[in-house]
Design an enzyme around this catalytic site. Structure first.
Site, PDB file in Angstrom:
ATOM      1  N   GLY A   8       0.773  -1.257   0.275  1.00  0.00           N
ATOM      2  CA  GLY A   8       0.072   0.242  -0.148  1.00  0.00           C
ATOM      3  C   GLY A   8       0.577   1.171  -0.188  1.00  0.00           C
ATOM      4  N   SER A  82      -9.888   0.339   0.927  1.00  0.00           N
ATOM      5  CA  SER A  82     -10.480   1.247   1.806  1.00  0.00           C
ATOM      6  C   SER A  82     -11.419   1.473   1.890  1.00  0.00           C
ATOM      7  CB  SER A  82      -8.637   1.782   2.211  1.00  0.00           C
ATOM      8  OG  SER A  82      -8.243   3.107   1.486  1.00  0.00           O
ATOM      9  N   SER A 123      -8.627  -1.214  11.744  1.00  0.00           N
ATOM     10  CA  SER A 123      -9.342  -0.139  11.858  1.00  0.00           C
ATOM     11  C   SER A 123     -10.206  -0.035  13.025  1.00  0.00           C
ATOM     12  CB  SER A 123     -10.306   0.001  10.871  1.00  0.00           C
ATOM     13  OG  SER A 123     -11.156   0.754  10.287  1.00  0.00           O
ATOM     14  N   GLU A 125     -12.984   1.163  12.161  1.00  0.00           N
ATOM     15  CA  GLU A 125     -14.325   0.737  12.023  1.00  0.00           C
ATOM     16  C   GLU A 125     -14.851  -0.671  12.191  1.00  0.00           C
ATOM     17  OE1 GLU A 125     -17.157   1.117   8.738  1.00  0.00           O
ATOM     18  OE2 GLU A 125     -16.112   3.190   9.977  1.00  0.00           O
ATOM     19  N   TYR A 147     -16.353  -4.037   4.279  1.00  0.00           N
ATOM     20  CA  TYR A 147     -14.459  -3.039   4.576  1.00  0.00           C
ATOM     21  C   TYR A 147     -15.365  -3.871   6.650  1.00  0.00           C
ATOM     22  CZ  TYR A 147     -10.632  -0.501   6.523  1.00  0.00           C
ATOM     23  OH  TYR A 147     -10.155   0.222   6.644  1.00  0.00           O
ATOM     24  N   LYS A 151     -11.542  -6.357   7.981  1.00  0.00           N
ATOM     25  CA  LYS A 151     -11.043  -6.307   8.943  1.00  0.00           C
ATOM     26  C   LYS A 151     -10.493  -6.574  10.215  1.00  0.00           C
ATOM     27  CE  LYS A 151      -8.612  -2.312   7.078  1.00  0.00           C
ATOM     28  NZ  LYS A 151      -7.411  -2.821   6.587  1.00  0.00           N
TER      29      LYS A 151
HETATM   30  P1  NAP Z   1      -5.129   4.240   0.650  1.00  0.00           P
HETATM   31  O1  NAP Z   1      -5.066   5.200  -0.059  1.00  0.00           O
HETATM   32  O2  NAP Z   1      -7.306   3.840  -0.160  1.00  0.00           O
HETATM   33  O3  NAP Z   1      -4.700   3.009   0.288  1.00  0.00           O
HETATM   34  C1  NAP Z   1      -4.744   1.461  -0.102  1.00  0.00           C
HETATM   35  C2  NAP Z   1      -3.210   0.642  -0.937  1.00  0.00           C
HETATM   36  O4  NAP Z   1      -3.440  -0.482  -0.791  1.00  0.00           O
HETATM   37  C3  NAP Z   1      -3.060   1.870  -1.685  1.00  0.00           C
HETATM   38  O5  NAP Z   1      -1.892   1.854  -2.097  1.00  0.00           O
HETATM   39  C4  NAP Z   1      -3.424   1.109  -3.039  1.00  0.00           C
HETATM   40  O6  NAP Z   1      -2.591   0.530  -4.020  1.00  0.00           O
HETATM   41  C5  NAP Z   1      -3.160  -0.934  -2.302  1.00  0.00           C
HETATM   42  N1  NAP Z   1      -3.707  -1.901  -2.592  1.00  0.00           N
HETATM   43  C6  NAP Z   1      -5.252  -2.161  -2.732  1.00  0.00           C
HETATM   44  N2  NAP Z   1      -5.648  -3.370  -3.222  1.00  0.00           N
HETATM   45  C7  NAP Z   1      -4.281  -3.944  -2.838  1.00  0.00           C
HETATM   46  C8  NAP Z   1      -4.142  -5.619  -3.635  1.00  0.00           C
HETATM   47  N3  NAP Z   1      -4.769  -5.828  -3.978  1.00  0.00           N
HETATM   48  N4  NAP Z   1      -2.593  -5.678  -3.444  1.00  0.00           N
HETATM   49  C9  NAP Z   1      -1.662  -4.675  -3.208  1.00  0.00           C
HETATM   50  N5  NAP Z   1      -1.872  -3.765  -2.506  1.00  0.00           N
HETATM   51  C10 NAP Z   1      -3.252  -2.712  -2.725  1.00  0.00           C
HETATM   52  O7  NAP Z   1      -5.608   4.062   2.148  1.00  0.00           O
HETATM   53  P2  NAP Z   1      -4.895   4.493   3.564  1.00  0.00           P
HETATM   54  O8  NAP Z   1      -5.661   5.576   4.016  1.00  0.00           O
HETATM   55  O9  NAP Z   1      -3.311   4.383   3.293  1.00  0.00           O
HETATM   56  O10 NAP Z   1      -4.962   3.407   4.470  1.00  0.00           O
HETATM   57  C11 NAP Z   1      -3.214   2.150   4.972  1.00  0.00           C
HETATM   58  C12 NAP Z   1      -3.927   1.232   5.332  1.00  0.00           C
HETATM   59  O11 NAP Z   1      -5.015   1.516   6.777  1.00  0.00           O
HETATM   60  C13 NAP Z   1      -5.539   0.787   5.382  1.00  0.00           C
HETATM   61  O12 NAP Z   1      -4.966  -0.718   4.946  1.00  0.00           O
HETATM   62  C14 NAP Z   1      -7.157   0.991   5.647  1.00  0.00           C
HETATM   63  O13 NAP Z   1      -7.874   0.455   5.515  1.00  0.00           O
HETATM   64  C15 NAP Z   1      -6.080   1.500   7.020  1.00  0.00           C
HETATM   65  N6  NAP Z   1      -6.979   2.169   7.315  1.00  0.00           N
HETATM   66  C16 NAP Z   1      -6.983   4.017   7.421  1.00  0.00           C
HETATM   67  C17 NAP Z   1      -6.988   4.476   8.334  1.00  0.00           C
HETATM   68  C18 NAP Z   1      -7.810   6.103   7.696  1.00  0.00           C
HETATM   69  O14 NAP Z   1      -8.135   6.810   8.182  1.00  0.00           O
HETATM   70  N7  NAP Z   1      -6.985   6.727   6.416  1.00  0.00           N
HETATM   71  C19 NAP Z   1      -7.719   4.531   8.944  1.00  0.00           C
HETATM   72  C20 NAP Z   1      -7.988   2.923   9.463  1.00  0.00           C
HETATM   73  C21 NAP Z   1      -7.205   1.779   9.228  1.00  0.00           C
HETATM   74  P3  NAP Z   1      -3.591   0.971  -5.394  1.00  0.00           P
HETATM   75  O15 NAP Z   1      -2.786   3.027  -5.491  1.00  0.00           O
HETATM   76  O16 NAP Z   1      -2.803  -0.080  -6.559  1.00  0.00           O
HETATM   77  O17 NAP Z   1      -4.912   1.660  -5.701  1.00  0.00           O
HETATM   78  O1  G4F Z   2     -14.373   9.570   5.199  1.00  0.00           O
HETATM   79  P1  G4F Z   2     -15.080   8.510   5.398  1.00  0.00           P
HETATM   80  O2  G4F Z   2     -15.600   8.270   3.753  1.00  0.00           O
HETATM   81  O3  G4F Z   2     -13.939   7.552   6.056  1.00  0.00           O
HETATM   82  P2  G4F Z   2     -14.675   5.793   7.182  1.00  0.00           P
HETATM   83  O4  G4F Z   2     -15.977   5.797   6.667  1.00  0.00           O
HETATM   84  O5  G4F Z   2     -15.013   6.564   8.473  1.00  0.00           O
HETATM   85  O6  G4F Z   2     -13.272   5.778   6.586  1.00  0.00           O
HETATM   86  C1  G4F Z   2     -12.665   5.683   7.264  1.00  0.00           C
HETATM   87  O7  G4F Z   2     -12.123   5.533   8.368  1.00  0.00           O
HETATM   88  C2  G4F Z   2     -11.891   4.647   8.902  1.00  0.00           C
HETATM   89  C3  G4F Z   2     -11.048   4.384  10.007  1.00  0.00           C
HETATM   90  O8  G4F Z   2     -12.062   4.512  11.103  1.00  0.00           O
HETATM   91  C4  G4F Z   2     -10.836   3.335   8.191  1.00  0.00           C
HETATM   92  F1  G4F Z   2     -10.327   2.341   8.639  1.00  0.00           F
HETATM   93  C5  G4F Z   2     -11.576   3.392   6.579  1.00  0.00           C
HETATM   94  O9  G4F Z   2     -10.429   2.979   5.405  1.00  0.00           O
HETATM   95  C6  G4F Z   2     -11.352   4.634   5.781  1.00  0.00           C
HETATM   96  O10 G4F Z   2      -9.827   5.248   5.662  1.00  0.00           O
HETATM   97  O11 G4F Z   2     -16.420   8.732   5.965  1.00  0.00           O
HETATM   98  C7  G4F Z   2     -16.574   9.423   7.325  1.00  0.00           C
HETATM   99  C8  G4F Z   2     -18.546  10.166   7.477  1.00  0.00           C
HETATM  100  C9  G4F Z   2     -18.912   8.868   7.187  1.00  0.00           C
HETATM  101  O12 G4F Z   2     -20.514   8.216   8.743  1.00  0.00           O
HETATM  102  C10 G4F Z   2     -19.969   8.919   6.158  1.00  0.00           C
HETATM  103  O13 G4F Z   2     -21.312   8.193   5.747  1.00  0.00           O
HETATM  104  O14 G4F Z   2     -18.397  10.559   7.007  1.00  0.00           O
HETATM  105  C11 G4F Z   2     -19.825  10.555   6.309  1.00  0.00           C
HETATM  106  N1  G4F Z   2     -20.083  11.164   4.789  1.00  0.00           N
HETATM  107  C12 G4F Z   2     -21.233  12.119   4.655  1.00  0.00           C
HETATM  108  N2  G4F Z   2     -21.673  12.524   3.564  1.00  0.00           N
HETATM  109  C13 G4F Z   2     -19.442  11.011   4.074  1.00  0.00           C
HETATM  110  C14 G4F Z   2     -20.483  11.986   3.027  1.00  0.00           C
HETATM  111  N3  G4F Z   2     -18.710   9.863   3.181  1.00  0.00           N
HETATM  112  C15 G4F Z   2     -18.144  10.139   2.124  1.00  0.00           C
HETATM  113  N4  G4F Z   2     -17.439   9.163   2.087  1.00  0.00           N
HETATM  114  N5  G4F Z   2     -18.479  10.875   1.973  1.00  0.00           N
HETATM  115  C16 G4F Z   2     -19.804  11.889   2.070  1.00  0.00           C
HETATM  116  O15 G4F Z   2     -20.370  12.077   0.970  1.00  0.00           O
END
Ligand code: NAP
Ligand code: G4F
Length: 324
Positions: A8, A82, A123, A125, A147, A151
């Site tokens: 990732g 994600s 996560s 989530e 999702y 996780k």
């Molecule tokens: P992101 O920006 O969506 O990045 C996801 C990465 O996973 C991208 O590099 C994507 O590659 C890669 N990927 C997807 N499918 C794959 C596969 N089959 N094989 C290899 N690589 C693959 O997510 P992020 O926000 O950086 O989050 C990083 C991790 O933390 C994820 O596991 C996410 O679920 C978790 N997480 C995120 C948050 C958050 O708030 N950001 C919170 C909790 C947990 P491509 O560029 O090819 O799509």
């Molecule tokens: O920004 P979101 O899409 O993030 P969400 O669903 O909380 O998930 C992110 O955080 C997780 C950690 O808790 C990660 F594991 C996951 O990979 C991802 O990074 O939505 C946040 C909130 C939701 O409640 C959604 O219903 O915003 C609300 N929302 C309202 N309007 C919206 C929108 N979300 C999105 N994406 N787009 C809207 O227009």
């Protein structure tokens, strides 16, 4: 020199983690899946300082080959599907990447070298319909999306490999973290991108779903530091990483529009098509264990995060307008 391998690496967190590890003097390698288009938007600035290897979380033999080639001391598994809404559209594929993909990579580590230190991106989530407020490492899971379910599986298989094979495998239960590199479909970036475009006359309205959802938002640059700290401990463990503060989507709008002198109510419209089949209404984390054990504290506040994101989007949209 220590070597780290990141799945990732093209994502938000992967790019921040690569920045951090390079600053610490690591040799950094990243796994990317093959694509016919350039995926280096977030890692363009460090392409000449990292190694890129092709593999896929769907294909265990590709993971075995890369781990054998790179021989990392630390492996950070950040690759996943994600985006929560997409997990209802592709529930089986989400399970393949985000759940079974973790078994594949853990098994590849076990085969090649079980002494490799392993980080799993768990996560908040997983807490879903929350059983306790605030959520800690011992709060039961109640995921609300394919999702979140995937996780939860990934989390427990990591714990299981740690206990079955005595592996140094840790899970960071990270709450939402954002920044200028966040994907534009996530709500924070969708809002800050729209604020910039509206301010510069390129857009009129912003359609959103549930404005009442509450999240514990932090800055991605702070959160990748916690990942690294987990792998520097003598013993592996699981840690909640969160700011301990909660805001609604509505408050995020108020702050982001207010930063450029706009009234959010003049521009935001709700669209019921953006509501989710099952919502996570409220998340709030307690990161006491990480503070006490890892010495981790976030440095960027919610207000600083939103300003940073709006400012970055203003710079980018201005540049796009100038180039058009
Ligand atoms: P992101 O920006 O969506 O990045 C996801 C990465 O996973 C991208 O590099 C994507 O590659 C890669 N990927 C997807 N499918 C794959 C596969 N089959 N094989 C290899 N690589 C693959 O997510 P992020 O926000 O950086 O989050 C990083 C991790 O933390 C994820 O596991 C996410 O679920 C978790 N997480 C995120 C948050 C958050 O708030 N950001 C919170 C909790 C947990 P491509 O560029 O090819 O799509
Ligand atoms: O920004 P979101 O899409 O993030 P969400 O669903 O909380 O998930 C992110 O955080 C997780 C950690 O808790 C990660 F594991 C996951 O990979 C991802 O990074 O939505 C946040 C909130 C939701 O409640 C959604 O219903 O915003 C609300 N929302 C309202 N309007 C919206 C929108 N979300 C999105 N994406 N787009 C809207 O227009």
């Amino acid at each position: 020199m220590r070597t780290a391998l990141i799945t990732g690496i093209t994502g938000q967190d992967g790019s921040h983690l690569a920045d951090l590890l390079l600053d610490k003097g690591y040799r950094v390698a990243g796994i990317v899946r093959r694509s016919s288009v350039d995926q280096s938007e977030r890692i363009g600035h460090l392409l000449n300082r990292i190694e890129i290897h092709q593999a896929d979380l769907l294909d265990e033999s590709s993971l075995v080959k890369v781990i054998d080639r790179v021989r990392p001391h630390e492996l950070y598994n950040l690759g996943a599907m994600s985006f929560v809404p997409a997990s209802w559209e592709q529930p089986v594929l989400t399970g393949e990447f985000t759940a079974l993909g973790v078994t594949r990579i853990l098994d590849a580590v076990r085969i090649i070298d079980p002494n490799i230190r392993f980080y799993q991106a768990s996560s908040s989530e997983m807490f879903g319909r929350v059983r306790q407020v605030p959520q800690t490492e011992t709060t039961p899971f109640y995921p609300r999306s394919p999702y979140g379910v995937a996780k939860a599986y990934a989390h427990w298989i990591t714990v299981n490999y740690r206990e079955s094979y005595d592996m140094h495998a840790s899970c960071g239960i990270l709450f939402n973290h954002e920044g200028p590199r966040r994907g534009r479909e996530f709500v924070s970036r969708k809002i800050t991108d729209a604020v910039a475009r509206i301010k510069l006359g390129k857009q009129q309205k912003l359609e959103l779903g549930n404005l009442d959802a509450r999240r514990d938002w932090g800055y991605a640059g702070d959160y990748v530091r916690a990942m690294w700290l987990m792998l520097q401990q003598d013993t592996p463990g699981d840690y909640v990483i969160a700011s301990g503060r909660q805001h609604t989507v509505r408050e995020l709008c108020e702050l982001a529009f207010g930063h450029v002198g706009l009234d959010w109510q003049q521009h935001v419209v709700t669209n019921t098509n953006l509501l989710r089949p099952a919502e996570v209404d409220s998340l709030l984390g307690d990161a006491s264990l990480a503070r006490e054990t890892l010495g981790w504290v976030p440095e960027v506040s919610f207000e600083q995060l939103v300003s940073m994101m709006v400012d970055a989007d203003l710079v980018r949209v201005r540049r796009e307008i100038a180039q058009a």
